[in-house]
Each structure stands twice: as structure tokens, then as C-alpha cells.
Design an enzyme around this catalytic site. Structure first.
Site, short mmCIF file in Angstrom:
data_model
loop_
_atom_site.label_atom_id
_atom_site.label_comp_id
_atom_site.label_asym_id
_atom_site.label_seq_id
_atom_site.Cartn_x
_atom_site.Cartn_y
_atom_site.Cartn_z
N ASN A 11 0.86 -1.19 0.00
CA ASN A 11 0.00 0.00 0.00
C ASN A 11 0.90 1.24 0.00
O ASN A 11 1.53 1.54 1.01
CB ASN A 11 -0.89 -0.05 1.25
CG ASN A 11 -1.69 1.22 1.45
OD1 ASN A 11 -1.78 2.06 0.55
ND2 ASN A 11 -2.29 1.36 2.63
N LYS A 13 0.02 4.28 -0.22
CA LYS A 13 -0.61 5.47 0.39
C LYS A 13 -0.41 6.69 -0.50
O LYS A 13 -0.37 6.55 -1.72
CB LYS A 13 -0.07 5.67 1.81
CG LYS A 13 -0.16 4.38 2.63
CD LYS A 13 0.14 4.54 4.08
CE LYS A 13 0.00 3.18 4.77
NZ LYS A 13 0.20 3.26 6.21
N HIS A 99 -9.26 1.27 5.37
CA HIS A 99 -7.96 1.42 6.02
C HIS A 99 -8.11 2.37 7.21
O HIS A 99 -8.89 3.32 7.15
CB HIS A 99 -6.94 1.97 5.02
CG HIS A 99 -5.54 1.93 5.56
ND1 HIS A 99 -5.07 2.87 6.45
CD2 HIS A 99 -4.52 1.06 5.37
CE1 HIS A 99 -3.83 2.57 6.77
NE2 HIS A 99 -3.46 1.48 6.13
N GLU A 101 -6.43 4.73 8.21
CA GLU A 101 -6.21 6.15 7.89
C GLU A 101 -7.47 6.76 7.27
O GLU A 101 -7.75 7.94 7.46
CB GLU A 101 -4.99 6.28 6.97
CG GLU A 101 -3.70 6.05 7.75
CD GLU A 101 -2.56 5.47 6.96
OE1 GLU A 101 -2.61 5.47 5.72
OE2 GLU A 101 -1.60 4.97 7.60
N GLU A 169 -5.08 -4.98 10.89
CA GLU A 169 -4.03 -3.98 11.06
C GLU A 169 -4.26 -3.22 12.36
O GLU A 169 -5.08 -2.30 12.41
CB GLU A 169 -4.06 -2.98 9.89
CG GLU A 169 -3.83 -3.62 8.54
CD GLU A 169 -3.26 -2.61 7.56
OE1 GLU A 169 -2.16 -2.86 7.07
OE2 GLU A 169 -3.90 -1.57 7.31
N GLY A 175 2.94 2.10 10.70
CA GLY A 175 3.93 3.16 10.53
C GLY A 175 4.73 3.49 11.78
O GLY A 175 5.44 4.50 11.83
N SER A 214 3.70 -2.33 10.21
CA SER A 214 5.15 -2.42 10.41
C SER A 214 5.75 -3.77 10.01
O SER A 214 6.67 -4.27 10.66
CB SER A 214 5.51 -2.07 11.86
OG SER A 214 5.19 -0.72 12.13
P1 PGA Z 1 3.13 0.15 7.55
O1 PGA Z 1 1.63 0.37 7.01
O2 PGA Z 1 3.63 -1.12 6.93
O3 PGA Z 1 3.89 1.36 7.07
O4 PGA Z 1 3.05 0.07 9.03
C1 PGA Z 1 0.76 -0.69 6.88
C2 PGA Z 1 -0.54 -0.24 6.33
O5 PGA Z 1 -0.97 0.87 6.64
O6 PGA Z 1 -1.17 -0.97 5.55
#
Ligand code: PGA
Length: 253
Positions: A11, A13, A99, A101, A169, A175, A214
């Protein structure tokens, strides 16, 4: 590792200009070269602006593409939104829905996410439906309750093993470089599997459940070896082809 064919999805983003095309092409080439040894499906969810150009540049390879979000309607007066049909036409075979976010930045509820997953199915896309608890919810001992509630609310009744993927997640792991313990991942994925099987029968047993948050080259093997973890949704580490490919190596035979 389980017998379901795993999926590793990157992803991107809100990252990636045309110059990022070379990263996708490097992944495509490596995935094609490793076809006989890599036992996973591989997908990239680039920003919408890159989807079509990337899908065309990587046409004919084993790499597939996803949108990061879609509107629930097929078309209409919704400035700035993208429909599942548009993503499909641009070359996507899947779309991420819900997601964390999007839940946080755009106040998306489980009902909204369910409508997006239904839109994905209407357009012939697989929906990658994201769920996961916040740190506060984990500390309050609510993880399994939250995950079950989100799963129930966000998955449409028409979900099948083919048209739906669940991504667990934990919000606090995204992140941050933090990950749950292996035992915690196993506990949550077992709950998700039990809920899916109870609701969808054989389809629930065969639906892929990804772990995200992560995932990095150095922890991928351990996380992806957990029971009921059928792949990964990778954010930051998917932006560099070499890191993403190192994660994929967890599935090399
Ligand atoms: P990350 O993000 O691997 O940077 O922690 C995962 C995600 O948001 O799908």
C-alpha cells in the site's frame, strides 16, 4: 504456513510520482523471475494517479494492482472521489476498503466500508477490508471485541473467498515500527477465522486474512508463519522494491 495461497500487497498510500514506476517494474520483474519459487500473489496499491500507467507498464506480468479506496456509487456528483468501476477500468483487480487512515481522516464507519466493499464486488473487484484496534482499545482489553464488531459491520453478506480479503491492522502498529507479539497476532487471527467461518461457512474458511502494521524484511518471516496469517498488507516497506521483495522471500520455497 497455511495452505491458502498467500497475498502480499503493498500500500503506497499518498506516495509515488511517475518516477516510482521503476520500483513497480523492479517488483514485476522479480515476481516474474521467482514465479516457480514464490508461493504468494503479489499486489501493489499505488496512488490513483499512477494506477493506469503502472498497470499498463506491468501488463502481462504476475503483479496485480489495487486501488486504495473507492466511493460506494458507480458514478455521480462526488467531487474528488473515484468509483470501483473506474479503478477496474484503470487496471485494478482489488481495492482496499476501510484502512484505518480512511477511518480516522474521513470518519469512515463500518457501514460506509461495507458499502464500499459492495461497490467493489459490483465492479468485479476484490475488496481488501481492513480492521484493527487502537492502542487504547488494546490496553482496555477490547481487541477481540473491536475486531469482531468491525468484521461484522464492514463485511457484506455477499463476501466470498474470491471477492474478499480481510486485513488485520492494529492501528498502533501502522507506521510505528511496533508489532504485536506473535501470540497476539495468532489470537486475533484465530478469532477472525472463527468469525468468518461461523458467518460464511466454507468461504470463511478459505478467505485470506492478511496481517498489516510495520511488516519489514526482518520480521516478515515470523509474522507470516503464524497460523491463519495468509499474507501481509505492507505500507512503508513496500515503497522500496528491495524491501518489498525481501518480505516476499518469506514465501520462497
Ligand atoms: P506500515 O503500514 O507497513 O507502514 O506500518 C501498513 C498499512 O498501513 O497498511
Amino acid at each position: 504456513m497455511t495452505s491458502l495461497r498467500p497475498l502480499v500487497a503493498g500500500n503506497w498510500k499518498m506516495n509515488g510520482l511517475k518516477s516510482g514506476l521503476s520500483e513497480a517494474q523492479a517488483v514485476r520483474e522479480a515476481v516474474s523471475a521467482a514465479q516457480s519459487t514464490c508461493a504468494a500473489d503479489v499486489m501493489i496499491a499505488p496512488p490513483a494517479t499512477l494506477l493506469m500507467v503502472m498497470a499498463e507498464a506491468c501488463r502481462g506480468g504476475k503483479l496485480s494492482f489495487a486501488g486504495q479506496d473507492c466511493h460506494s456509487k458507480a458514478s455521480g456528483a462526488h467531487t474528488g472521489d473515484v468509483s470501483a468501476e473506474m479503478l477496474k477500468e484503470a487496471g485494478a483487480s482489488a481495492v482496499i476498503a476501510g484502512h484505518s487512515e480512511r477511518r480516522a481522516d474521513h470518519a469512515e464507519t463500518d457501514a460506509v466500508i461495507r458499502a464500499k466493499a459492495e461497490a467493489a464486488h459490483r465492479a468485479g473487484l476484490a475488496a481488501i477490508v481492513c480492521i484493527g484496534e487502537t492502542l487504547g482499545e488494546r490496553h482496555a482489553g477490547l481487541t477481540l471485541t473491536v475486531v469482531s464488531r468491525q468484521l461484522k459491520g464492514a463485511l457484506p453478506d455477499g463476501a466470498t473467498a474470491q471477492n474478499t480479503v480481510v486485513a488485520y491492522e492494529p492501528v498502533w502498529a501502522i507506521g510505528t515500527g511496533l508489532t504485536p507479539s506473535i501470540a497476539d497476532v495468532a489470537e486475533v487471527h484465530a478469532r477472525i477465522r472463527a468469525d468468518l467461518t461461523a458467518r460464511f461457512g466454507a468461504n470463511g474458511t478459505a478467505m485470506r486474512i492478511l496481517y498489516g502494521g510495520s511488516v519489514k524484511p526482518d520480521n516478515a518471516k515470523a509474522l507470516l508463519s503464524v497460523a491463519n496469517v495468509n499474507g501481509a498488507l505492507v505500507g512503508g516497506a513496500s515503497l522500496k522494491a528491495s524491501d518489498f521483495l525481501a518480505i516476499l522471500r518469506a514465501y520462497e520455497s
